[in-house]
Motif scaffolding. Sequence first.
Motif, PDB file in Angstrom:
ATOM      1  N   MET A 100      56.531  34.078  45.599  1.00 60.54           N
ATOM      2  CA  MET A 100      57.508  34.995  45.624  1.00 60.54           C
ATOM      3  C   MET A 100      58.488  34.706  46.983  1.00 60.54           C
ATOM      4  N   GLU A 116      60.697  42.575  48.536  1.00 62.05           N
ATOM      5  CA  GLU A 116      59.295  43.068  49.407  1.00 62.05           C
ATOM      6  C   GLU A 116      59.641  43.829  50.796  1.00 62.05           C
ATOM      7  N   TYR A 165      52.288  43.099  40.499  1.00 62.64           N
ATOM      8  CA  TYR A 165      53.755  42.416  40.056  1.00 62.64           C
ATOM      9  C   TYR A 165      53.258  41.495  39.115  1.00 62.64           C
ATOM     10  N   THR A 191      48.820  42.202  42.403  1.00 57.20           N
ATOM     11  CA  THR A 191      47.457  41.975  43.243  1.00 57.20           C
ATOM     12  C   THR A 191      47.001  43.321  44.183  1.00 57.20           C
ATOM     13  N   ARG A 233      45.059  37.777  53.207  1.00 61.79           N
ATOM     14  CA  ARG A 233      46.357  37.833  53.668  1.00 61.79           C
ATOM     15  C   ARG A 233      46.051  37.927  55.432  1.00 61.79           C
ATOM     16  N   ARG A 266      52.086  39.192  54.046  1.00 61.91           N
ATOM     17  CA  ARG A 266      52.401  38.867  52.569  1.00 61.91           C
ATOM     18  C   ARG A 266      53.499  37.857  52.653  1.00 61.91           C
TER      19      ARG A 266
HETATM   20  N1  GLY Z   1      53.335  38.536  48.852  1.00 58.27           N
HETATM   21  C1  GLY Z   1      52.570  38.866  47.791  1.00 58.27           C
HETATM   22  C2  GLY Z   1      51.366  39.356  48.166  1.00 58.27           C
HETATM   23  O1  GLY Z   1      50.952  39.112  49.465  1.00 58.27           O
HETATM   24  O2  GLY Z   1      50.705  39.760  47.524  1.00 58.27           O
END
Ligand code: GLY
Length: 377
Positions: free
Chosen positions: A50, A56, A252, A265, A308, A334
């Motif tokens: 994305m 976000e 999402y 997620t 992440r 993210r």
């Molecule tokens: N940018 C989406 C995530 O980290 O789940």
Amino acid sequence: MSEHPHIIVGGGIIGLSIGWELLRNGAERVEIYEAGEAVRSGATWVAAGMLAPRAEANFEEVGIYHAGVASLNAYPDFLAHLGEDADNVPRLDTCGSLMIATNVDDKRELDRQFEFRKRIGCPAERLDGSAAREREPLLGPRVTSALWLDGDAQINNRTLALALKQAFVKCGGILHEHTRVQSVIRNGESVTGIQVGDEVIPAASVIIATGADVQIGGIDPLPVRPVKGQMIGLRAEPFAMLKQPILATKAYLVPKDDTRLLIGTSAEEVGFDKRVTAGPILNILHRAWEMVPAIYELEIEEIITGFRPTPRDHKPIVGRGTANNLYYATGHYRHGILHAPLAARLISQLILSDRWDRSYDEFLPSRFFTKAVEVAA
Ligand code: GLY
């Protein structure tokens, strides 16, 4: 000028983007060291792709929002240049994104999200349930309201990272895979190389572009931790093709151009535990099904987990470190895919012409260190 290479630690999207950008702008020798397999081992492969700074945007994280918009704006040129050095460059899908609510709590949050976006000058359009279903006919009857974020985009992050790998090598970069860097070697105000096994490899500069696995000997420890995400790849059928990413609290859906429909997620504080576990998968699928009931029929193609790289304050760590030729581009949390063009530009300008864009001072690593070298203004 040093005859030694610029050494990048980390072969994910950030390391590859910086390496390619350095070579494209005149650096003679650039080498990347990756502990696993470049592109495929870390968060780059697991990401949803994305490019959605507007959807976000997070409360209080205004600097990250503006950086995300700047990096998204840099994407068309980034991809056009990449097309000169790679065969298969993905399309930037300027599809926008939808944030939606399926219950009263979600709706209250969406109201606050809308107000926050108004306050920071982020364009967002409020839709009721039927207007949202007009925009995305696959949304289920539980969807009662939505925000439409025009200008957001998405990309196939896997195709992109593979293209960057090809471009990096084509431009003369050397990629060392399955090669872990133990430590960075330092001499006074400079770093002089890296240690790999028993070998010391001299470097003109060292750029730390690892993912969550960021702790390396010889340099200051960073307050970065892994935040685990579990993601499901469904095989999209024609009857379940979404037009754009759909986001709600805690889940999402992102349609990709390679027939996958990604369902994400979780955000788990479990360290580097790579296992796929039932609870988060159940929650994510249930939330996604509430939003888009048609997914019930779809085959599960893959379930993947990633980590992440998450700094204490959620802001990327980009800029010069505590030595004059030690640089960081990590902690993208993210937003690693979104921020890749920006990180590549900031770091290559700093290395090649000692120029730093002061609008990104809040991302400097010095916020975590007691001793920092002043960057050139
Ligand atoms: N940018 C989406 C995530 O980290 O789940």
